[in-house]
Design an enzyme around this catalytic site. Structure first.
Site, PDB file in Angstrom:
ATOM      1  N   ILE A  70       0.852  -1.186   0.000  1.00 20.86           N
ATOM      2  CA  ILE A  70       0.000   0.000   0.000  1.00 20.86           C
ATOM      3  C   ILE A  70       0.890   1.239   0.000  1.00 20.86           C
ATOM      4  O   ILE A  70       1.874   1.293   0.741  1.00 20.86           O
ATOM      5  CB  ILE A  70      -0.890   0.020   1.259  1.00 20.86           C
ATOM      6  CG1 ILE A  70      -1.763  -1.237   1.326  1.00 20.86           C
ATOM      7  CG2 ILE A  70      -1.740   1.294   1.328  1.00 20.86           C
ATOM      8  CD1 ILE A  70      -2.330  -1.523   2.704  1.00 20.86           C
ATOM      9  N   CYS A  71       0.532   2.225  -0.829  1.00 15.73           N
ATOM     10  CA  CYS A  71       1.202   3.524  -0.783  1.00 15.73           C
ATOM     11  C   CYS A  71       0.142   4.610  -0.959  1.00 15.73           C
ATOM     12  O   CYS A  71      -1.032   4.366  -0.721  1.00 15.73           O
ATOM     13  CB  CYS A  71       2.323   3.619  -1.831  1.00 15.73           C
ATOM     14  SG  CYS A  71       1.757   3.718  -3.537  1.00 15.73           S
ATOM     15  N   ARG A  72       0.532   5.773  -1.393  1.00 10.61           N
ATOM     16  CA  ARG A  72      -0.417   6.882  -1.545  1.00 10.61           C
ATOM     17  C   ARG A  72      -1.381   6.653  -2.702  1.00 10.61           C
ATOM     18  O   ARG A  72      -2.575   6.781  -2.557  1.00 10.61           O
ATOM     19  CB  ARG A  72       0.344   8.193  -1.746  1.00 10.61           C
ATOM     20  CG  ARG A  72      -0.558   9.395  -1.925  1.00 10.61           C
ATOM     21  CD  ARG A  72       0.248  10.676  -2.168  1.00 10.61           C
ATOM     22  NE  ARG A  72      -0.599  11.707  -2.697  1.00 10.61           N
ATOM     23  CZ  ARG A  72      -0.884  11.878  -3.986  1.00 10.61           C
ATOM     24  NH1 ARG A  72      -0.377  11.072  -4.886  1.00 10.61           N
ATOM     25  NH2 ARG A  72      -1.672  12.846  -4.380  1.00 10.61           N
ATOM     26  N   MET A  99      -3.799   4.883  -0.718  1.00  9.95           N
ATOM     27  CA  MET A  99      -4.562   5.570   0.322  1.00  9.95           C
ATOM     28  C   MET A  99      -5.550   6.585  -0.255  1.00  9.95           C
ATOM     29  O   MET A  99      -6.534   6.909   0.397  1.00  9.95           O
ATOM     30  CB  MET A  99      -3.612   6.246   1.313  1.00  9.95           C
ATOM     31  CG  MET A  99      -2.856   5.277   2.198  1.00  9.95           C
ATOM     32  SD  MET A  99      -3.907   4.165   3.175  1.00  9.95           S
ATOM     33  CE  MET A  99      -4.716   5.327   4.269  1.00  9.95           C
TER      34      MET A  99
END
Length: 125
Positions: A70-72, A99
């Protein structure tokens, strides 16, 4: 609905939310953003391992475990998934929206960066 990009399965919000709600020890969810981003807003109980620290620690990860990154926005986490595959860890997935697409509960503040990779596996049931 999931799709494949460069050999990595891309998960959408609904798919990740279903996995998150099951609260199982596998797959292992890992946030690969920078600490400042994580402190601002992260998925509860998802550990942080910043992207830039992964190359020096890749040998610590279990090759037979399943990971979701998971990242931005889904770009950095996709690159991490590709890096894992390049290093013989095949069972990886990416949260395509990152996110920016996460619509459920979040936490702010510091839950902590993973210092001991083995700790990821000790939580497995």
């Amino acid at each position: 609905m999931s799709y494949d990009l460069d050999g990595v399965e891309q998960l959408d919000y609904a798919e990740l939310k279903e996995i998150f709600d099951q609260k199982k020890s596998s797959p292992i969810l890992i946030d690969v953003r920078e600490p400042e981003e994580y402190i601002e807003r992260h998925i509860p109980n998802v550990p942080l391992i910043p992207m830039q620290s992964i190359p020096e620690r890749i040998e610590e990860f279990h090759k037979d475990a399943e990971y979701i990154f998971i990242c931005r926005s889904g770009t950095r986490s996709h690159h991490v998934a590709l890096y894992f595959k390049d290093n013989g860890i095949e069972n990886v997935k990416n949260f395509a929206g990152g996110m920016l697409a996460w619509e459920s509960e979040t936490e702010s503040g510091w839950e902590g960066q993973v210092r001991d990779i083995e700790g990821l596996y000790s939580k497995q049931t």
